[in-house]
Design a protein around this motif. Structure first.
Motif, PDB file in Angstrom:
ATOM      1  N   CYS A 349      -5.906 -10.864  32.120  1.00 17.73           N
ATOM      2  CA  CYS A 349      -7.299 -11.454  32.659  1.00 17.73           C
ATOM      3  C   CYS A 349      -8.319 -10.187  32.111  1.00 17.73           C
ATOM      4  O   CYS A 349      -7.874  -9.011  32.534  1.00 17.73           O
ATOM      5  CB  CYS A 349      -7.535 -11.884  33.916  1.00 17.73           C
ATOM      6  SG  CYS A 349      -6.271 -13.172  33.873  1.00 17.73           S
ATOM      7  N   ASP A 353     -12.878 -12.372  34.292  1.00 14.88           N
ATOM      8  CA  ASP A 353     -11.597 -13.578  34.822  1.00 14.88           C
ATOM      9  C   ASP A 353     -11.551 -14.366  33.564  1.00 14.88           C
ATOM     10  O   ASP A 353     -11.132 -15.476  33.667  1.00 14.88           O
ATOM     11  CB  ASP A 353     -11.841 -14.008  36.050  1.00 14.88           C
ATOM     12  CG  ASP A 353     -10.580 -14.347  36.696  1.00 14.88           C
ATOM     13  OD1 ASP A 353      -9.586 -13.598  36.714  1.00 14.88           O
ATOM     14  OD2 ASP A 353     -10.607 -15.591  37.492  1.00 14.88           O
ATOM     15  N   CYS A 355      -8.899 -15.212  30.718  1.00 20.03           N
ATOM     16  CA  CYS A 355      -7.489 -14.722  30.836  1.00 20.03           C
ATOM     17  C   CYS A 355      -6.859 -15.684  29.415  1.00 20.03           C
ATOM     18  O   CYS A 355      -7.108 -16.596  29.024  1.00 20.03           O
ATOM     19  CB  CYS A 355      -6.920 -15.519  32.031  1.00 20.03           C
ATOM     20  SG  CYS A 355      -7.681 -14.898  33.491  1.00 20.03           S
ATOM     21  N   ARG A 430      -1.956 -11.148  35.864  1.00 16.14           N
ATOM     22  CA  ARG A 430      -1.978 -12.383  36.812  1.00 16.14           C
ATOM     23  C   ARG A 430      -0.559 -12.968  36.699  1.00 16.14           C
ATOM     24  O   ARG A 430       0.136 -13.164  35.662  1.00 16.14           O
ATOM     25  CB  ARG A 430      -2.961 -13.463  36.699  1.00 16.14           C
ATOM     26  CG  ARG A 430      -4.352 -12.792  36.634  1.00 16.14           C
ATOM     27  CD  ARG A 430      -4.787 -12.429  38.000  1.00 16.14           C
ATOM     28  NE  ARG A 430      -6.331 -12.076  37.881  1.00 16.14           N
ATOM     29  CZ  ARG A 430      -6.683 -10.776  37.643  1.00 16.14           C
ATOM     30  NH1 ARG A 430      -5.824  -9.718  37.466  1.00 16.14           N
ATOM     31  NH2 ARG A 430      -7.853 -10.438  37.818  1.00 16.14           N
ATOM     32  N   GLY A 434      -1.544 -17.556  38.499  1.00 18.23           N
ATOM     33  CA  GLY A 434      -3.058 -17.152  38.530  1.00 18.23           C
ATOM     34  C   GLY A 434      -3.214 -15.984  39.383  1.00 18.23           C
ATOM     35  O   GLY A 434      -4.289 -15.432  39.491  1.00 18.23           O
ATOM     36  N   GLU A 435      -2.265 -15.644  40.607  1.00 17.36           N
ATOM     37  CA  GLU A 435      -2.516 -15.069  41.346  1.00 17.36           C
ATOM     38  C   GLU A 435      -2.435 -13.305  41.108  1.00 17.36           C
ATOM     39  O   GLU A 435      -1.534 -13.064  40.055  1.00 17.36           O
ATOM     40  CB  GLU A 435      -1.719 -15.133  42.750  1.00 17.36           C
ATOM     41  CG  GLU A 435      -0.340 -14.795  42.764  1.00 17.36           C
ATOM     42  CD  GLU A 435       0.798 -15.748  42.017  1.00 17.36           C
ATOM     43  OE1 GLU A 435       1.911 -15.671  42.381  1.00 17.36           O
ATOM     44  OE2 GLU A 435       0.190 -16.378  41.186  1.00 17.36           O
ATOM     45  N   ILE A 436      -2.930 -12.529  41.856  1.00 19.91           N
ATOM     46  CA  ILE A 436      -2.874 -11.118  41.606  1.00 19.91           C
ATOM     47  C   ILE A 436      -1.636 -10.731  42.556  1.00 19.91           C
ATOM     48  O   ILE A 436      -1.607 -10.819  43.660  1.00 19.91           O
ATOM     49  CB  ILE A 436      -3.975 -10.330  42.086  1.00 19.91           C
ATOM     50  CG1 ILE A 436      -5.306 -10.633  41.107  1.00 19.91           C
ATOM     51  CG2 ILE A 436      -3.880  -8.850  41.869  1.00 19.91           C
ATOM     52  CD1 ILE A 436      -6.429  -9.842  41.629  1.00 19.91           C
TER      53      ILE A 436
END
Length: 472
Positions: A349, A353, A355, A430, A434-436
């Motif tokens: 990403c 954002d 991605c 990510r 989709g999370e960090i």
């Protein structure tokens, strides 16, 4: 050129033939040497020419490269870079007893070009007051460059100078870790601190030190005072010369005995990463160890599993990723593609954002067996990414301890005019959902960390828990 920069940076640096140190040579001392540099371009995959002096022009080239190429470059405040760079410059002056009244950060306005010119003018003015020593000036330039890179607070960025990879290193022959959250940056972790590994044949090995031994004191000074780690005492484990004697007091949990040994820094061969291994454990479980995600690892481990599966009793796989410092994205993709098809396993990403997905390769044959991962705080970078995908896609359970959380993104290499290379992450990672996970790590389903007592006694609670889960 793109590389997955291992969170354990030294491993990658050695593998690529790079050093984090600057070279030597004369350094221009006038602001004129900081004229408009050529834009940084992609570094070639072949050997680089020998390093030359890092000048103000080089520093400005890196400065502009960060704005043009770095993930957050388009929204970055130049004062963040220049303040950190100037702080590193003055700290290097002070450490050498060469502080100067002229070394005062100029007023910065937030205008990129004007701020650079103000910075360069003061930098050159200070250099003009110093001895005409090429090594000194290179050290100051190197510190300034590192200050800029550190200001980005990104664990996959670096400034590197190519050199012949060393075949030996200096050290005490020990590697340390900690209970609590064991992370590659041990200064951020809690105690006790204990030996994770002892290099065979080293003085530490000959003195009788063993994995699991808890370090109580160095040169008679406790590592922890009122429960707080003393960085100064920890630093004593990295002697500055071979003439220095380091006395280490350890307590061995398995026998509850204490001993003190005297060690000198010695020349040690560069330890090569352990090879991929696999064997069948009771209950028909394949236990496979992946020390890295280096090129070819996925094929090797899948090949070993295929060989062992000729035994009809095989019913599952435990993949041990503890201590895996990372490697190549394509190895992550290949191994994940043997576990699932038709899935997005991660995203790259930009700062706004937007991605791009990474998908499994559905031409890879599926294992079609249950899989459990063993992880710890040294499972970093590509290992973080793999573990996050397994968790998000529900491909298996994670046992052990939370991963390192050092997976900002895959860096690209850019050539600078002194033949050094700047590694910058143009995009950030990510996980599949989709999370960090950078800075956070991947949580395990079943905590079973390796303690000093376990290591000293030869126990492996994580493996025991994984086998118990797979035999239910």
């Amino acid at each position: 050129m793109k590389v997955r920069f291992s969170a354990l940076a030294a491993g990658l640096v050695v593998a690529l033939g790079y050093s984090l140190l600057g070279g030597s040579g004369p350094l221009g001392a006038t602001a004129a040497s900081a004229g408009s540099p050529a834009p940084c371009g992609p570094a070639s995959d072949g050997p680089a020419p020998p390093a030359t002096a890092t000048t103000l022009t080089t520093l400005r080239q890196a400065y502009e490269c960060i704005f043009a190429r770095y993930y957050a470059g388009s929204i970055l405040d130049d004062r963040t870079l220049l303040t950190a760079a100037f702080a590193a410059f003055t700290q290097e002056l002070q450490s050498r007893g060469l502080d100067r009244a002229a070394a005062t950060l100029p007023r910065l306005s937030g205008h990129r070009d004007r701020d650079w010119n103000a910075f360069a003018t003061v930098y050159a003015r200070v250099l003009a007051t110093l001895p005409d020593d090429a090594g000194l000036r290179q050290a100051l330039a190197a510190a300034t460059m590192q200050g800029m890179i550190t200001a980005l607070n990104d664990n996959h960025n670096a400034w590197i100078v190519q050199q012949t990879p060393p075949s030996v290193r200096l050290g005490l022959g020990i590697a340390v870790t900690t209970e609590g959250r064991a992370t590659p940056n041990i200064r951020d972790a809690s105690g006790p601190i204990y030996l994770r590994a002892v290099q065979p044949g080293s003085a530490a090995d000959k003195a009788g030190l063993r994995p699991g031994d808890i370090i109580e004191a160095v040169n008679g000074v406790p590592l922890f005072v009122a429960g707080m780690l003393s960085p100064g005492v920890l630093g004593l484990l990295q002697p500055q010369s071979a003439d220095e004697t380091i006395r280490i007091t350890i307590r061995r949990p398995a026998t509850d005995t204490t001993m003190t040994v005297a060690l000198h820094e010695e020349v040690l061969p560069i330890a090569q990463p352990p090879a991929v291994s696999a064997r069948v454990l009771p209950g028909g479980i394949v236990y496979a160890v992946l020390p890295t995600f280096s090129p070819g690892v996925a094929a090797k481990v899948l090949g070993k599993i295929a060989e062992l599966r000729q035994d009809d009793r095989i019913r599952g796989v435990v993949l041990d990723l503890r201590g895996n410092g990372g490697g190549r994205d394509e190895e992550v993709a290949k191994l994940l593609s043997a576990l699932v098809h038709g899935k997005i396993y991660s995203w790259d990403c930009d700062v706004r954002d937007h991605c791009t997905p990474h998908r499994t390769d559905d031409s890879t044959p599926l294992l079609k067996m249950p899989v459990t991962l063993l992880t710890d705080g040294w499972c970093a970078s590509a290992c973080d990414a793999f573990s996050g995908a397994v968790r998000d896609l529900q491909l298996g359970k994670l046992v052990g301890a939370r991963t390192a959380g050092m997976v900002s993104g895959m860096p690209s290499a850019y050539a600078l005019d002194d033949n050094s290379v700047l590694l910058l992450t143009p995009l950030h990672h990510r996980s599949a959902n989709g999370e960090i996970i950078n800075g956070i790590g991947v949580a395990v389903d079943y905590p079973a960390p390796m303690t000093a007592a376990d290591l000293s006694a030869g126990r492996d609670p994580a493996l025991d828990k994984a086998l118990a889960l797979m035999t239910i």
